[in-house]
Write a protein that holds these residues in place. Structure first.
Motif, mmCIF file in Angstrom:
data_model
loop_
_atom_site.group_PDB
_atom_site.id
_atom_site.type_symbol
_atom_site.label_atom_id
_atom_site.label_comp_id
_atom_site.label_asym_id
_atom_site.label_seq_id
_atom_site.Cartn_x
_atom_site.Cartn_y
_atom_site.Cartn_z
ATOM 1 N N GLU A 1 11.309 13.018 -33.371
ATOM 2 C CA GLU A 1 10.871 12.516 -32.065
ATOM 3 C C GLU A 1 12.043 12.439 -31.087
ATOM 4 O OE1 GLU A 1 8.976 8.482 -30.009
ATOM 5 O OE2 GLU A 1 9.379 8.534 -32.166
ATOM 6 N N ALA A 2 13.178 11.924 -31.551
ATOM 7 C CA ALA A 2 14.349 11.811 -30.687
ATOM 8 C C ALA A 2 14.830 13.179 -30.223
ATOM 9 C CB ALA A 2 15.466 11.077 -31.428
ATOM 10 N N ILE A 3 14.837 14.162 -31.119
ATOM 11 C CA ILE A 3 15.277 15.515 -30.758
ATOM 12 C C ILE A 3 14.341 16.116 -29.714
ATOM 13 C CG2 ILE A 3 15.530 17.871 -31.631
ATOM 14 C CD1 ILE A 3 16.474 16.624 -34.291
ATOM 15 N N ILE A 4 13.034 15.948 -29.902
ATOM 16 C CA ILE A 4 12.064 16.508 -28.951
ATOM 17 C C ILE A 4 12.240 15.880 -27.570
ATOM 18 C CG2 ILE A 4 9.602 16.630 -28.364
ATOM 19 C CD1 ILE A 4 9.046 16.865 -31.388
ATOM 20 N N LEU A 5 12.352 14.560 -27.515
ATOM 21 C CA LEU A 5 12.474 13.890 -26.222
ATOM 22 C C LEU A 5 13.826 14.169 -25.571
ATOM 23 C CD1 LEU A 5 10.695 10.517 -27.044
ATOM 24 C CD2 LEU A 5 9.818 12.438 -25.709
ATOM 25 N N LEU A 6 14.850 14.382 -26.383
ATOM 26 C CA LEU A 6 16.140 14.798 -25.825
ATOM 27 C C LEU A 6 16.034 16.193 -25.217
ATOM 28 C CD1 LEU A 6 19.160 14.322 -25.385
ATOM 29 C CD2 LEU A 6 19.572 15.242 -27.682
ATOM 30 N N ALA A 7 15.306 17.090 -25.899
ATOM 31 C CA ALA A 7 15.088 18.438 -25.363
ATOM 32 C C ALA A 7 14.291 18.386 -24.057
ATOM 33 C CB ALA A 7 14.352 19.297 -26.391
ATOM 34 N N VAL A 8 13.302 17.490 -23.989
ATOM 35 C CA VAL A 8 12.534 17.312 -22.751
ATOM 36 C C VAL A 8 13.452 16.848 -21.622
ATOM 37 C CG1 VAL A 8 10.761 15.885 -21.641
ATOM 38 C CG2 VAL A 8 10.320 16.907 -23.868
ATOM 39 N N ALA A 9 14.347 15.897 -21.940
ATOM 40 C CA ALA A 9 15.278 15.394 -20.933
ATOM 41 C C ALA A 9 16.198 16.506 -20.426
ATOM 42 C CB ALA A 9 16.101 14.248 -21.518
ATOM 43 N N ILE A 10 16.758 17.281 -21.348
ATOM 44 C CA ILE A 10 17.680 18.359 -20.964
ATOM 45 C C ILE A 10 16.960 19.422 -20.133
ATOM 46 C CG2 ILE A 10 19.101 20.250 -21.847
ATOM 47 C CD1 ILE A 10 19.723 18.434 -24.269
ATOM 48 N N TYR A 11 15.780 19.831 -20.615
ATOM 49 C CA TYR A 11 15.033 20.866 -19.892
ATOM 50 C C TYR A 11 14.568 20.359 -18.524
ATOM 51 C CZ TYR A 11 11.801 24.640 -18.872
ATOM 52 O OH TYR A 11 11.183 25.702 -18.263
ATOM 53 N N GLY A 12 14.011 19.150 -18.505
ATOM 54 C CA GLY A 12 13.515 18.611 -17.249
ATOM 55 C C GLY A 12 14.611 18.383 -16.233
ATOM 56 N N HIS A 13 15.774 17.956 -16.705
ATOM 57 C CA HIS A 13 16.882 17.653 -15.794
ATOM 58 C C HIS A 13 17.574 18.902 -15.276
ATOM 59 C CE1 HIS A 13 20.989 15.963 -14.787
ATOM 60 N NE2 HIS A 13 20.183 15.158 -14.131
ATOM 61 N N ASN A 14 17.553 19.975 -16.072
ATOM 62 C CA ASN A 14 18.355 21.148 -15.708
ATOM 63 C C ASN A 14 17.557 22.401 -15.369
ATOM 64 O OD1 ASN A 14 21.265 20.196 -16.371
ATOM 65 N ND2 ASN A 14 20.111 19.634 -18.189
ATOM 66 N N PHE A 15 16.358 22.555 -15.934
ATOM 67 C CA PHE A 15 15.665 23.842 -15.812
ATOM 68 C C PHE A 15 14.246 23.755 -15.263
ATOM 69 C CE2 PHE A 15 18.493 23.955 -19.563
ATOM 70 C CZ PHE A 15 19.432 24.865 -19.095
ATOM 71 N N TYR A 16 13.667 22.587 -15.218
ATOM 72 C CA TYR A 16 12.252 22.447 -14.867
ATOM 73 C C TYR A 16 11.982 22.858 -13.420
ATOM 74 C CZ TYR A 16 7.635 20.204 -14.560
ATOM 75 O OH TYR A 16 6.297 19.948 -14.391
ATOM 76 N N LYS A 17 11.053 23.798 -13.234
ATOM 77 C CA LYS A 17 10.721 24.323 -11.905
ATOM 78 C C LYS A 17 9.358 23.857 -11.417
ATOM 79 C CE LYS A 17 14.528 26.725 -11.938
ATOM 80 N NZ LYS A 17 15.693 26.273 -11.146
ATOM 81 N N GLU A 18 8.717 22.983 -12.175
ATOM 82 C CA GLU A 18 7.432 22.400 -11.805
ATOM 83 C C GLU A 18 6.302 23.432 -11.749
ATOM 84 O OE1 GLU A 18 7.575 19.833 -8.416
ATOM 85 O OE2 GLU A 18 9.411 18.844 -9.065
ATOM 86 N N THR A 19 6.381 24.472 -12.548
ATOM 87 C CA THR A 19 5.263 25.411 -12.646
ATOM 88 C C THR A 19 4.206 24.834 -13.582
ATOM 89 O OG1 THR A 19 6.175 26.620 -14.531
ATOM 90 C CG2 THR A 19 6.851 27.336 -12.321
ATOM 91 N N ASP A 20 2.978 25.310 -13.450
ATOM 92 C CA ASP A 20 1.891 24.808 -14.281
ATOM 93 C C ASP A 20 2.145 25.061 -15.765
ATOM 94 O OD1 ASP A 20 0.515 23.826 -12.110
ATOM 95 O OD2 ASP A 20 -0.787 25.591 -11.912
#
Length: 249
Positions: free
Chosen positions: A102-121
């Motif tokens: 769970e911690a690894i998944i949520l850390l990956a979400v944080a990294i992706y959301g903070h650095n790469f997320y473009k808000e596409t569907d």
């Protein structure tokens, strides 16, 4: 918090597990709602939305909601499967492994959301899948550890249980009220820390957005550290004592 099984757990251990995991669920749910406009710590609303899209014959959305439900289910399945697989070897390993995932998944979400997320569907739908899977892991884990007493984000069931237990507490035929009072305290702790986590998640998401998700793995790792630190200190003290005896001889 993670080693003791249902019949061996103290009230303090249950309260600590309830408060920490409910706080995580509250932060995740509100941060997920603000980021993706979707609740991510439970699936009750997703079932209602699925029914709505079936009636409207909106097949794309139907598929999405079915996948989200299956991801939460998959998280619960994986968590329970891991616990049953490792419980005979190491209770702590059995219960900590789903929390590590769970911690690894949520850390990956944080990294992706903070650095790469473009808000596409497509990105939004995939990230929600990941968060729902992690919440399925946590809900199943906490329920397994506490013997069903604690459910960190299932507030509908919590209010049902709380209502029944308050009625039992004040019913004139109840002889031993202490166990019932302990259950009521645990339910109120889950509710309070879930709300507190939601407030914290909402406030800091407005300020820092996806950076909030970095703090969730820290909380989960703190839970695991609490359980492993006494064992580590015990081993270190034995090593130190053994070294002193060898030096003296």
């Amino acid at each position: 918090m993670l080693k003791a099984i249902k019949d061996q757990r103290t009230l303090k251990e249950n309260l600590m597990l309830a408060s920490s995991t409910a706080f995580v669920a509250g932060v995740t749910n509100v941060a997920g709602m603000l980021a993706f406009l979707v609740f991510t710590s439970n699936v009750t609303g997703h079932v209602a939305n699925l029914a709505k899209h079936i009636v409207e014959q909106n097949y794309h959305q139907m598929i999405i909601f079915v996948v989200w439900l299956l991801m939460f289910f998959a998280g619960a399945f994986v968590s329970s499967f891991i616990i049953r697989s490792f419980s005979d070897k190491s209770r702590w390993r059995a219960n900590s492994t789903p929390m590590v995932i769970e911690a690894i998944i949520l850390l990956a979400v944080a990294i992706y959301g903070h650095n790469f997320y473009k808000e596409t569907d497509t990105e939004r739908e995939i990230v929600i899948c990941a968060v729902l899977f992690s919440m399925g892991l946590q809900n199943s884990l906490v329920s397994n550890i506490s013997g069903g007493l604690i459910k960190s984000s299932h507030l509908t069931g919590l209010f049902t249980d709380l209502g029944s237990e308050v009625a039992e507490r004040f019913h004139p035929t109840t002889k031993d009220v202490k166990p019932v009072e302990n259950k009521i305290l645990i339910r109120c702790t889950v509710l309070g820390f879930y709300l507190f986590g939601g407030l914290v998640g909402g406030y800091f998401f407005d300020l820092y957005e996806f950076t909030v998700f970095y703090f969730i793995p820290v909380i989960l790792l703190t839970i695991m550290y609490y359980d492993v630190s006494p064992l580590a200190l015990h081993k270190l003290s034995r090593m130190f004592a053994s070294g002193k005896r060898q030096t003296a001889s």
